[in-house]
Design a protein around this motif. Structure first.
Motif, mmCIF file in Angstrom:
data_model
loop_
_atom_site.group_PDB
_atom_site.id
_atom_site.type_symbol
_atom_site.label_atom_id
_atom_site.label_comp_id
_atom_site.label_asym_id
_atom_site.label_seq_id
_atom_site.Cartn_x
_atom_site.Cartn_y
_atom_site.Cartn_z
ATOM 1 N N GLU A 186 1.076 10.919 10.552
ATOM 2 C CA GLU A 186 -0.264 10.339 10.457
ATOM 3 C C GLU A 186 -0.260 9.066 9.629
ATOM 4 O O GLU A 186 -0.844 8.046 10.002
ATOM 5 N N VAL A 187 0.397 9.175 8.510
ATOM 6 C CA VAL A 187 0.447 8.046 7.594
ATOM 7 C C VAL A 187 1.113 6.837 8.251
ATOM 8 O O VAL A 187 0.603 5.720 8.195
ATOM 9 N N SER A 191 -1.164 5.342 10.878
ATOM 10 C CA SER A 191 -2.244 4.581 10.277
ATOM 11 C C SER A 191 -1.758 3.234 9.754
ATOM 12 O O SER A 191 -2.394 2.204 9.950
ATOM 13 N N LEU A 192 -0.614 3.251 9.109
ATOM 14 C CA LEU A 192 -0.054 2.012 8.573
ATOM 15 C C LEU A 192 0.264 1.033 9.698
ATOM 16 O O LEU A 192 0.001 -0.168 9.593
ATOM 17 N N MET A 193 0.803 1.541 10.768
ATOM 18 C CA MET A 193 1.132 0.689 11.905
ATOM 19 C C MET A 193 -0.137 0.063 12.498
ATOM 20 O O MET A 193 -0.163 -1.107 12.834
ATOM 21 N N GLU A 194 -1.158 0.872 12.630
ATOM 22 C CA GLU A 194 -2.418 0.381 13.178
ATOM 23 C C GLU A 194 -3.012 -0.706 12.299
ATOM 24 O O GLU A 194 -3.711 -1.589 12.763
ATOM 25 N N GLN A 195 -2.725 -0.593 11.040
ATOM 26 C CA GLN A 195 -3.217 -1.570 10.086
ATOM 27 C C GLN A 195 -2.456 -2.887 10.215
ATOM 28 O O GLN A 195 -2.827 -3.890 9.626
ATOM 29 N N ARG A 219 2.071 15.114 8.162
ATOM 30 C CA ARG A 219 1.322 14.147 7.373
ATOM 31 C C ARG A 219 1.996 12.773 7.450
ATOM 32 O O ARG A 219 1.332 11.752 7.575
ATOM 33 N N PHE A 265 0.846 -1.183 0.000
ATOM 34 C CA PHE A 265 0.000 0.000 0.000
ATOM 35 C C PHE A 265 0.883 1.235 0.000
ATOM 36 O O PHE A 265 1.764 1.369 0.834
ATOM 37 N N ILE A 266 0.608 2.108 -0.941
ATOM 38 C CA ILE A 266 1.409 3.307 -1.068
ATOM 39 C C ILE A 266 0.688 4.457 -0.394
ATOM 40 O O ILE A 266 -0.523 4.595 -0.517
ATOM 41 N N ALA A 267 1.437 5.260 0.313
ATOM 42 C CA ALA A 267 0.853 6.472 0.869
ATOM 43 C C ALA A 267 1.807 7.622 0.618
ATOM 44 O O ALA A 267 3.018 7.447 0.605
ATOM 45 N N ASN A 268 1.235 8.778 0.398
ATOM 46 C CA ASN A 268 2.000 9.948 0.009
ATOM 47 C C ASN A 268 2.063 10.916 1.187
ATOM 48 O O ASN A 268 1.059 11.163 1.836
#
Lengths: 352, 352
Positions: free
Chosen positions: B111-112, B115-119, B108, B98-101
């Motif tokens: 946050e990203v 979120s990725l860690m929580e996932q 930012r 999953f790519i996040a910018n």
DNA sequence: TTGATTTATTGGAACGTTCCATTTATAGGC
DNA sequence: GCCTATAAATGGAACGTTCCAATAAATCAA
């Protein structure tokens, strides 16, 4: 190296001397917890290096806050812009979108979609890969997950679409060329398995028809939607007995290719052969000569798509209105008037 | 509209007349299930429109198959290439990244990452945003999640890095310019809060020093790493009393900007002022004039980063070796010899 | 004080999977 | 046929959270 096992809310609860439920409430920012209890818990969270397990939470909550963004070609700055626009609005909604690239490959797209679904996304914004089969989204629809298409659409699908007004854009561009005196026009690049292609070509054709360019003076050359495609389109066109004097290109990449090929033949884009692009990527402005192109505001469309998605999620529906974004022709230097109509008698078969 | 509630393995089990455990086994492709049972289950899965709940599974399995890719600027084709390279290898490993910018924004990015860690990602490949604080990855490290940096590094961090040989690339480029006869050199763009900047500038300086260009004949102009930055760098440089005759640019975008600014002043890039870029994006080859640039093979680096990540996950370690990718100078048309050294006496202070 | 209200906190049952320890069915050897 | 060995299928507990109903604590009215 790392802490033994992952810390859970139980660990926090023990550390803070409260119950797991209290911790959960704090985590969710419930106002019903006494401030001092809250800060006690907050501290414990820091101390044990806790990371929230959203998977476990979603098990109960049944609606996640992740949105998937499936893009067919990340290397095209045009789509990257789209992604950036979406991110802007999701960010302010506290949502982190996950982007995945399908590289224009329907099989890959299938995998990506599956993976995203398994992850439990709340919604999907998709720019479908070329050759996507009509049934590719059936599963997702029956699962009730909202989907919106961005930039591209599938033939006969009920999924809402956010896209630029391709027909009008192409019409404007072709009209511009005709207005400059061109009477033999070409349409370069793209292929007929894309709905967009038909839309753009349709606008092109309509302009020709209403503005008096005969069908036999139109040349359609399909090709890759890349520089390479543009190069070969131009080669084919100039090899004709009565070659066109101007071309509307499927997108900017094709236009750049065409201009490149012109230069290679010692022809000057703009003066010797007019070229118009589509999408108006940043590069268009900086090219030599600067490319006349149809601006579509991809970032704006991205924002729009994100808003639509947010609304769909909120109202738990899977339907929404299409949204066709305004376009406008940005005239630059890549298309001068038709030289030949001035230097020699009008080509055989030309009307006006 | 959609099926009432999401189907679970229990629904499948009922439908197929087996137990949930059997369904689970089939889902995991266990060989211990009788073929006919397997196909019975498979059919039931189709019938009920089941979608696997990876969140629930991870609750037990404790290691997911998702990898996060955090990129600082998706609109830069250079980073998009990197992403594409990574995807290639992850795909063949059955992993969907999953790519996040982060849009070059540390907040930012925070946050990203959260979120990725929580996932529950299995690993993270990051090209850190400018201005990332040293502590930004502490949480992630203590959680034991493998991280690798791509393209960029943080000052003093133990996280493995996959990056091109910036020092050598800049050295090669500067040496090329000096070899062409230039004696007053500039370095355009970038800012000193980036480690890469120091690496490239270092290579540039070393070349100047060892090849006899005096420090006072070197001009350093910091600036944005974009076309706009390149334009202003060039303006500044040409406003000097004794302006440079050539510039190595922090990256290709800066180089394009510089060339643009030259044109605006009626100067011909290459002939009147030499420009070298860095990264060698596809565009470099097609520019007019074609840009001489340092090729770094970003897709290759992406692949490398992905491989390292895979190995780290497999061997459950959080450490790995750095990997410095080879670079090479691609000579094109954007830097001819220094004109002035031929037309007038060597500038004051020039050595050779 | 006492009972009624409101405010804070808590235990327990779910959520959808995996995995282990069992049970049940099938096959093999004599 | 019977016992054993193997193969196939199963029930139950666990994973980390949320949410509801219930309890405990604080506040208030009388």
């Amino acid at each position: 190296m790392a802490s033994r096992a992952k810390a859970t809310i139980f660990d926090i609860a023990r550390e803070a001397g409260v119950s797991k439920s209290t911790v959960s409430l704090v985590l969710q920012g419930s106002g019903r917890i006494r401030p001092e209890t809250t800060s006690k818990v907050r501290k414990a969270i820091e101390d044990v290096g806790y990371v929230y397990n959203r998977g476990a939470a979603n098990l109960r909550k049944a609606h996640s806050n992740v949105i998937g963004m499936v893009i067919n070609d990340l290397t095209n700055p045009f789509f990257a812009e789209l992604a950036v626009g979406m991110e802007r609005v999701f960010q302010s909604a506290g949502i982190v979108p996950f982007i995945a690239n399908t590289a224009e490959n329907p099989v890959r797209q299938e995998e990506v979609l599956k993976s995203l679904m398994e992850q439990g996304v709340a919604g999907l914004i998709v720019s479908p890969a070329r050759g996507t089969t009509p049934g590719a989204f059936r599963r997702i629809e029956t699962a009730g997950v909202p989907v919106v298409f961005a930039m591209r659409r599938l033939p006969e699908s009920r999924i809402p679409v956010i896209a630029p007004d391709n027909h009008r854009g192409a019409y404007l561009a072709a009209a511009h060329l005709i207005g400059k005196g061109h009477r033999r026009l070409a349409f370069f690049g793209g292929s007929s398995d894309l709905v967009v292609y038909h839309e753009r070509l349709g606008g092109f054709r309509e302009a020709c028809e209403t503005l008096g360019v005969a069908a036999r003076d139109i040349l359609i050359v399909e090709g890759e939607t890349s520089r390479k495609g543009g190069i070969s389109c131009l080669e084919t066109a100039l090899a004709m007995a009565e070659p066109p004097t101007a071309a509307l290109c499927f997108n900017d990449a094709v236009a750049f290719g065409a201009m490149l090929a012109l230069r290679k033949r010692g022809l000057e884009p703009g003066a010797d052969f007019a070229v118009v692009g589509f999408d108006d990527v940043v590069e268009a402005e900086h090219y030599m000569p600067a490319l006349t192109s149809v601006a579509v505001d991809s970032a704006g469309l991205g924002e729009r798509a994100a808003h639509v998605m947010l609304k769909m999620i909120q109202s738990r529906t899977t339907r929404a209105e299409d949204h066709i974004g305004a376009v406008n022709l940005v005239v630059r230097e890549s298309c001068g008037p038709d030289r030949r109509t001035r230097n020699r008698p009008a080509g055989s078969g030309n009307t006006a």
